[in-house]
Design an enzyme around this catalytic site. Structure first.
Site, PDB file in Angstrom:
ATOM      1  N   CYS A   1      74.786  19.029  -1.874  1.00 15.37           N
ATOM      2  CA  CYS A   1      75.483  18.470  -3.038  1.00 15.37           C
ATOM      3  C   CYS A   1      76.291  17.243  -2.664  1.00 15.37           C
ATOM      4  CB  CYS A   1      76.436  19.499  -3.637  1.00 15.37           C
ATOM      5  SG  CYS A   1      75.592  20.789  -4.542  1.00 15.37           S
ATOM      6  N   ILE A   2      76.457  17.007  -1.378  1.00 16.93           N
ATOM      7  CA  ILE A   2      77.316  15.904  -0.939  1.00 16.93           C
ATOM      8  C   ILE A   2      76.458  14.767  -0.405  1.00 16.93           C
ATOM      9  CG2 ILE A   2      79.193  15.225   0.597  1.00 16.93           C
ATOM     10  CD1 ILE A   2      80.187  17.307  -1.251  1.00 16.93           C
TER      11      ILE A   2
END
Lengths: 161, 105
Positions: free
Chosen positions: B104-105
């Site tokens: 997600c990063i």
């Protein structure tokens, strides 16, 4: 299939660690997907972009019923009230986040800024807390009134956190 | 699973257009995939990113995050977004013949 999201404007209104991160993660995630993204920091959320406050952001250990001790044991509010508890919980959470490659707040702001995301401070909150422009992180793109924020957010999905 | 003919080679893709076998990849395939992603020419800088990503997947099993690419001085975040406009992690992975990034990063 319905139309894809092209632009998001995310309002960060809380100054706790758990109040700030969701907005940062969602703004960064939006840029990674090729969407336009901007962040608007207001009220206590301003702490994230105030140079002398950003390193002091902590987890709220009081009034958080979802909080548990490692291993899932209950974490009663009265324990959270003990001195140093918030700092301890913050340190533990930060080390867990580092392992997941989630950057500290100031580095995250830089990342979002470099990705082309906009970072804005709320003018009214700045006045309220008597912050000046020089108190702001170098990654901030400007100070906006609510009206200006809406103008910039034309066509965006607005997310309030 | 869609199979396509690229430069005389038969290449398998998943439903989102990511190659399923990274060992079938080469630079000529990368050039074709890049064009489909709107990148006309792959430069040395593109390949700095692609080669590093492939190396990390080889060694660690997962592709590096944008943060890691920045920290290890492979490519600054700003430049990464310029090299692969409109979704750098996904685009770079696709062109590098890697699977879709999961972080997600």
């Amino acid at each position: 299939m319905s139309e894809s999201i092209k632009k998001v404007a995310i309002i960060v209104s809380q100054g706790s660690l758990e109040g700030i991160y969701p907005g940062l993660i969602m703004a960064n995630g939006a840029r990674m997907e090729g969407m336009e993204a901007s962040l608007f920091f207001t009220f206590f959320g301003l702490d994230a972009i105030i140079k002398k406050r950003v390193k002091k952001i902590k987890v709220a250990t009081v009034g958080n019923p979802a909080m548990t001790l490692p291993g899932g044991l209950p974490f009663p509010t009265i324990v959270g009230m003990l001195p140093g508890m918030s700092a301890l919980a913050t340190a533990m959470m930060k080390s867990g986040m580092e392992k997941l490659d989630i950057p500290p707040v100031d580095e995250f702001l830089e990342m979002i800024h470099d990705s082309g995301g906009g970072i804005y401070a709320c003018k009214l909150a700045m006045d309220m807390f008597k912050f000046k422009e020089e108190d702001l992180s170098e990654h901030v793109d400007g100070i906006l009134t609510v009206g200006e924020f809406y103008e910039k957010s034309a066509g965006a999905q607005i997310i309030y956190t | 699973m869609p199979t396509r003919e690229i430069n005389g080679q038969s290449i398998e893709f998943d439903n989102e257009g990511f190659m399923t076998d990274r060992t079938a990849w080469n630079r000529d395939i990368a050039a074709v995939l890049a064009k489909e992603e709107g990148i006309e020419t792959l430069t040395d800088r593109h390949f700095d990113v692609i080669d590093f990503m492939r190396k990390e997947v080889e060694e660690k099993g997962t592709a590096p995050s944008i943060r890691r690419l920045n920290k290890l001085n492979v490519v600054p975040t700003k430049e990464l977004y310029q090299l692969f406009p409109g979704g750098p992690a996904k685009k770079a992975a696709k062109i590098a013949g890697l699977k879709k990034p999961e972080g997600c990063i």
